[in-house]
Design a protein around this motif. Structure first.
Motif, PDB file in Angstrom:
ATOM      1  N   PHE A 131      38.751  43.007  36.228  1.00 42.53           N
ATOM      2  CA  PHE A 131      38.400  43.734  37.448  1.00 42.53           C
ATOM      3  C   PHE A 131      36.884  43.804  37.597  1.00 42.53           C
ATOM      4  O   PHE A 131      36.344  43.627  38.678  1.00 42.53           O
ATOM      5  N   ASP A 132      36.195  44.085  36.457  1.00 50.00           N
ATOM      6  CA  ASP A 132      34.734  44.216  36.519  1.00 50.00           C
ATOM      7  C   ASP A 132      34.097  42.914  37.009  1.00 50.00           C
ATOM      8  O   ASP A 132      33.202  42.924  37.847  1.00 50.00           O
ATOM      9  N   GLU A 133      34.605  41.778  36.471  1.00 57.05           N
ATOM     10  CA  GLU A 133      34.054  40.478  36.905  1.00 57.05           C
ATOM     11  C   GLU A 133      34.293  40.261  38.401  1.00 57.05           C
ATOM     12  O   GLU A 133      33.405  39.809  39.129  1.00 57.05           O
ATOM     13  N   ALA A 134      35.518  40.599  38.833  1.00 53.22           N
ATOM     14  CA  ALA A 134      35.853  40.379  40.254  1.00 53.22           C
ATOM     15  C   ALA A 134      34.951  41.229  41.146  1.00 53.22           C
ATOM     16  O   ALA A 134      34.478  40.762  42.190  1.00 53.22           O
ATOM     17  N   ILE A 135      34.663  42.463  40.718  1.00 54.45           N
ATOM     18  CA  ILE A 135      33.826  43.349  41.540  1.00 54.45           C
ATOM     19  C   ILE A 135      32.370  42.869  41.482  1.00 54.45           C
ATOM     20  O   ILE A 135      31.719  42.689  42.504  1.00 54.45           O
ATOM     21  N   GLY A 187      44.728  30.922  44.314  1.00 49.90           N
ATOM     22  CA  GLY A 187      44.136  31.724  43.254  1.00 49.90           C
ATOM     23  C   GLY A 187      42.713  32.126  43.610  1.00 49.90           C
ATOM     24  O   GLY A 187      42.296  32.011  44.768  1.00 49.90           O
ATOM     25  N   VAL A 188      41.991  32.593  42.601  1.00 48.17           N
ATOM     26  CA  VAL A 188      40.612  33.034  42.807  1.00 48.17           C
ATOM     27  C   VAL A 188      39.684  31.925  42.323  1.00 48.17           C
ATOM     28  O   VAL A 188      39.864  31.402  41.223  1.00 48.17           O
ATOM     29  N   TYR A 189      38.716  31.575  43.142  1.00 49.92           N
ATOM     30  CA  TYR A 189      37.783  30.481  42.831  1.00 49.92           C
ATOM     31  C   TYR A 189      36.371  31.011  42.640  1.00 49.92           C
ATOM     32  O   TYR A 189      36.027  32.091  43.127  1.00 49.92           O
ATOM     33  N   THR A 190      35.549  30.199  41.962  1.00 49.68           N
ATOM     34  CA  THR A 190      34.153  30.576  41.725  1.00 49.68           C
ATOM     35  C   THR A 190      33.403  30.720  43.048  1.00 49.68           C
ATOM     36  O   THR A 190      32.485  31.520  43.163  1.00 49.68           O
ATOM     37  N   THR A 206      45.951  33.258  39.927  1.00 56.74           N
ATOM     38  CA  THR A 206      44.926  33.879  39.069  1.00 56.74           C
ATOM     39  C   THR A 206      45.343  35.315  38.791  1.00 56.74           C
ATOM     40  O   THR A 206      45.720  36.048  39.714  1.00 56.74           O
ATOM     41  N   ILE A 207      45.263  35.700  37.516  1.00 59.40           N
ATOM     42  CA  ILE A 207      45.578  37.088  37.156  1.00 59.40           C
ATOM     43  C   ILE A 207      44.275  37.875  37.033  1.00 59.40           C
ATOM     44  O   ILE A 207      43.339  37.434  36.333  1.00 59.40           O
ATOM     45  N   VAL A 208      44.217  39.026  37.690  1.00 64.66           N
ATOM     46  CA  VAL A 208      43.077  39.929  37.507  1.00 64.66           C
ATOM     47  C   VAL A 208      43.611  41.123  36.732  1.00 64.66           C
ATOM     48  O   VAL A 208      44.583  41.758  37.139  1.00 64.66           O
ATOM     49  N   ARG A 209      42.992  41.361  35.582  1.00 63.80           N
ATOM     50  CA  ARG A 209      43.458  42.483  34.758  1.00 63.80           C
ATOM     51  C   ARG A 209      42.269  43.125  34.047  1.00 63.80           C
ATOM     52  O   ARG A 209      41.142  42.678  34.197  1.00 63.80           O
ATOM     53  N   LYS A 210      42.544  44.158  33.256  1.00 64.94           N
ATOM     54  CA  LYS A 210      41.482  44.924  32.573  1.00 64.94           C
ATOM     55  C   LYS A 210      40.636  44.043  31.680  1.00 64.94           C
ATOM     56  O   LYS A 210      41.181  43.135  31.050  1.00 64.94           O
TER      57      LYS A 210
END
Ligand code: UDP
Length: 237
Positions: free
Chosen positions: A184-188, A164-167, A233-237
């Motif tokens: 998405f915004d957080e991931a970017i 998944g995605v980690y800090t 980890t789910i990345v969504r809007k």
């Protein structure tokens, strides 16, 4: 029944490699079993495969090659990986259709055609997309987002080494925490480097969720996620 009807799986080239083989037959078999586990749930599956186990344009440019030529070689590398996955599928009676982002011909594979890709998926075939977007200066992650949009996939499943995605990098930092979901915004903004920004931007614009998960450690993981288990980890809007 799974909430997903059609998924796009993004596999990096490295996921197919082992310490002995550029394209590892044992790993290919694992991939086929994972594909079968998806089909057994009546979920349609398309794949975008990378080429990093063979060539990456950026790496070739670092040793003096023209970047665009390097990218062409990188895209051709993805074609080889796609043919290997298709071959392993056919041996296991899983029907496939390989489609390239640029025309290849000669009976090697078809060219991208979203209508025919969807028709094949409807018939239960596994569509394997190669050559990324078909243009240099992109990655197969962006290719995955693009093809997923073209075939109306419900989600992009991005297979990675970690679950998944980690800090921060969990290999380097044992205190890193895994996100269940993020935007998405957080991931970017947090520069989390799960996919490149152009891939995220496409997914955000088309409201296409991404599930980041570890595929090969436990070959049931993808199937479990499709059944509704909260893994990855789910990345969504
Ligand atoms: N590539 C490209 N355009 C694309 C997709 C890929 O030029 O739309 C080239 C690029 O050189 C890249 C290589 O193909 O490095 C292999 O793809 P990628 O690095 O995404 O593979 P992965 O890391 O997923 O194995």
């Amino acid at each position: 029944m799974s909430k997903y009807k059609r998924i796009l799986l993004k596999l990096s080239g490295e996921a197919l490699a082992s310490s002995e083989n550029t394209i590892d037959p044992v790993t290919l078999n694992k991939v086929v079993n994972i594909i079968k586990s998806v089909l057994n749930q009546n979920v349609e599956i398309a794949i975008v495969v990378g080429g990093g186990n063979i060539f990456r344009g950026a790496a070739l440019a670092q040793v003096g090659m023209n970047r665009i030529t390097g990218d062409h070689m990188g895209m051709l590398a993805t074609v080889m990986n796609a043919l290997a996955i298709a071959d392993a599928c056919q041996k296991n009676e899983v029907d496939t259709l390989v489609m390239s982002g640029f025309p290849i011909g000669g009976g090697v594979c078809d060219s991208i055609n979203h209508v025919r890709a969807k028709q094949a998926l409807n018939k239960g075939k596994v569509v394997i997309f190669c050559a990324g977007t078909g243009s240099p200066c992109f990655t197969t992650d962006t290719g995955a987002a693009l093809r997923a949009i073209e075939i109306d996939a419900d989600a992009v499943f991005k297979a990675t080494k970690v679950d998944g995605v980690y800090t921060s990098d969990p290999v380097k930092n044992p205190d890193a925490k895994r996100y269940d979901s993020l935007s998405f915004d957080e991931a970017i903004e947090r520069n989390l480097k799960i996919m490149d920004v152009s891939a995220f931007a496409l997914c955000r614009e088309h409201d296409l969720e991404i599930c980041v998960f570890s595929m090969l450690k436990n070959t049931n993981t993808l199937s479990d996620i499709l059944k509704g288990k909260p893994l990855g980890t789910i990345v969504r809007k």
